[in-house]
Design a protein around this motif. Structure first.
Motif, short mmCIF file in Angstrom:
data_model
loop_
_atom_site.label_atom_id
_atom_site.label_comp_id
_atom_site.label_asym_id
_atom_site.label_seq_id
_atom_site.Cartn_x
_atom_site.Cartn_y
_atom_site.Cartn_z
N ILE A 161 50.56 133.51 100.25
CA ILE A 161 51.73 133.31 99.38
C ILE A 161 52.75 132.41 100.07
O ILE A 161 53.20 131.41 99.51
N THR A 162 53.07 132.75 101.32
CA THR A 162 54.13 131.96 102.00
C THR A 162 53.66 130.53 102.27
O THR A 162 54.47 129.62 102.40
N GLU A 163 52.36 130.33 102.34
CA GLU A 163 51.84 128.96 102.54
C GLU A 163 51.81 128.16 101.23
O GLU A 163 51.36 127.02 101.21
N GLY A 164 52.23 128.80 100.12
CA GLY A 164 52.29 128.07 98.85
C GLY A 164 50.93 127.88 98.19
O GLY A 164 50.74 126.96 97.40
N ARG A 165 50.00 128.77 98.50
CA ARG A 165 48.64 128.61 97.95
C ARG A 165 48.39 129.49 96.73
O ARG A 165 47.28 129.55 96.22
N ILE A 220 53.71 127.74 91.46
CA ILE A 220 53.58 128.24 92.84
C ILE A 220 54.66 129.28 93.11
O ILE A 220 55.83 129.08 92.77
N VAL A 221 54.25 130.38 93.72
CA VAL A 221 55.20 131.45 94.08
C VAL A 221 55.10 131.65 95.59
O VAL A 221 54.01 131.85 96.12
N THR A 222 56.24 131.56 96.28
CA THR A 222 56.18 131.74 97.74
C THR A 222 56.96 132.99 98.18
O THR A 222 57.00 133.31 99.36
N GLU A 223 57.56 133.67 97.21
CA GLU A 223 58.36 134.85 97.57
C GLU A 223 57.49 136.10 97.60
O GLU A 223 56.78 136.40 96.62
N LEU A 224 57.57 136.82 98.73
CA LEU A 224 56.64 137.93 98.95
C LEU A 224 56.83 139.13 98.01
O LEU A 224 55.87 139.75 97.64
N GLY A 225 58.07 139.41 97.62
CA GLY A 225 58.28 140.61 96.80
C GLY A 225 57.92 140.43 95.33
O GLY A 225 57.98 141.38 94.56
N THR A 226 57.53 139.22 94.94
CA THR A 226 57.32 138.93 93.51
C THR A 226 56.41 139.96 92.84
O THR A 226 55.36 140.31 93.37
N LYS A 227 56.85 140.46 91.69
CA LYS A 227 56.05 141.46 90.95
C LYS A 227 55.33 140.76 89.81
O LYS A 227 55.89 139.88 89.15
N VAL A 228 54.09 141.19 89.59
CA VAL A 228 53.33 140.62 88.48
C VAL A 228 52.67 141.74 87.67
O VAL A 228 52.44 142.84 88.19
N THR A 229 52.34 141.44 86.44
CA THR A 229 51.62 142.41 85.61
C THR A 229 50.18 141.92 85.46
O THR A 229 49.88 140.76 85.77
N GLN A 249 49.55 138.58 83.67
CA GLN A 249 49.84 137.28 84.27
C GLN A 249 48.61 136.74 84.99
O GLN A 249 47.80 137.51 85.51
N ASN A 250 48.55 135.44 85.02
CA ASN A 250 47.38 134.79 85.59
C ASN A 250 47.67 134.41 87.05
O ASN A 250 48.56 133.61 87.31
N VAL A 251 46.92 135.00 87.98
CA VAL A 251 47.16 134.71 89.40
C VAL A 251 46.01 133.84 89.93
O VAL A 251 44.84 134.14 89.70
#
Ligand code: URA
Length: 247
Positions: free
Chosen positions: A27-31, A38-47, A50-52
């Motif tokens: 995540i922090t590497e922007g991958r 692109i999500v680089t924030e570690l706490g991000t919540k997803v359901t 959502q497409n990861v």
């Protein structure tokens, strides 16, 4: 469909792609992308809606599989080996759709109970040192350890600068003529080659090693190389065990 929100790193680790720590790194590497961004924030919540994607590849929402194998000797418990040795995953049916990973490791020369799963969350919990889960090994030892020496294994020995100990040690059988004994050790730690190194620190060589129990799971009638799926009840027990054993 569930709208439960979960932390992105947990969702990635649970998909079996990698560990929680590596997922954080991805995540922090922007991958990692969520719904194309692109999500680089570690706490991000997803359901789950959502497409990861990791490195442009969508996470597969595959069914979880839990297998218990009686690992033979001379098979490696990683997925691939750079020395071309046979891997435990080669013993699985080609009809198994999911890619499963061993829960921890057994040495090439160690046989016995090995769990395999694509449930990254459970794997992380079961191998984390803070979870004190019984792993019971039976070692065929060249020599006959004394009571004091077996007690030493419980108190802890140092090998290559690492403190190694077991929670129980029991002499099962002695063959005085051959100068050989069978010793049962119960570990909570899971250090590299731990049983062999613990005996080495006392000056004994382990000739054969087998894991007979992991938590409440035993090999039962499984022959060497055979495996079976865990029952939903056994999976629940593993989750409960991990939750109970947080130190
Ligand atoms: N201890 C060892 O020495 N080897 C194993 O495979 C597991 C525990």
């Amino acid at each position: 469909m569930s709208m439960k929100e979960e932390r992105l790193q947990k969702v990635i680790a649970n998909s079996g792609v990698t560990s929680r720590r590596k997922a954080e790194q991805l995540i922090t590497e922007g991958r990692v992308k969520v719904n194309g961004s692109i999500v680089t924030e570690l706490g991000t919540k997803v359901t789950s809606q959502q497409n990861v994607e990791v490195d442009g590849i969508p996470l597969e929402k595959e069914d979880k599989v839990y297998l218990l194998m009686n690992k033979p000797r001379r098979v490696i418990s990683t997925v691939e080996d750079d020395k071309g040795r046979k891997a435990v995953t080669e013993l699985l049916s080609p009809e198994l759709d999911q890619r499963v990973y061993p829960v921890g490791r057994l040495d090439y020369d160690t046989s016995g109970l090995l769990l395999l799963t694509n449930d990254g969350e459970l794997t992380n919990q079961l191998i984390h040192p803070k979870y004190s889960i019984d792993k019971v090994y039976v070692a065929k030892v060249k020599g006959i350890p004394t009571k004091e020496e077996l007690l030493k294994l419980k108190k802890g020995v140092t090998h290559d600068g690492e403190r190694l100990k077991c929670v129980r040690s029991k002499l099962l059988e002695v063959d005085k003529k051959k100068g050989i004994s069978m010793v049962e050790l119960t570990l909570h730690q899971g250090k590299n080659r731990q049983v062999r190194r613990m005996f080495e620190s006392l000056g004994y060589q382990v000739e054969k090693l087998k894991r007979e129990r992991f938590g409440g799971l035993t090999l039962g009638n499984l022959q060497s190389g055979e495996y079976r799926a865990l029952t939903p009840h056994e999976v629940k027990e593993l989750y409960d065990l991990a939750a109970r054993n947080v130190k």
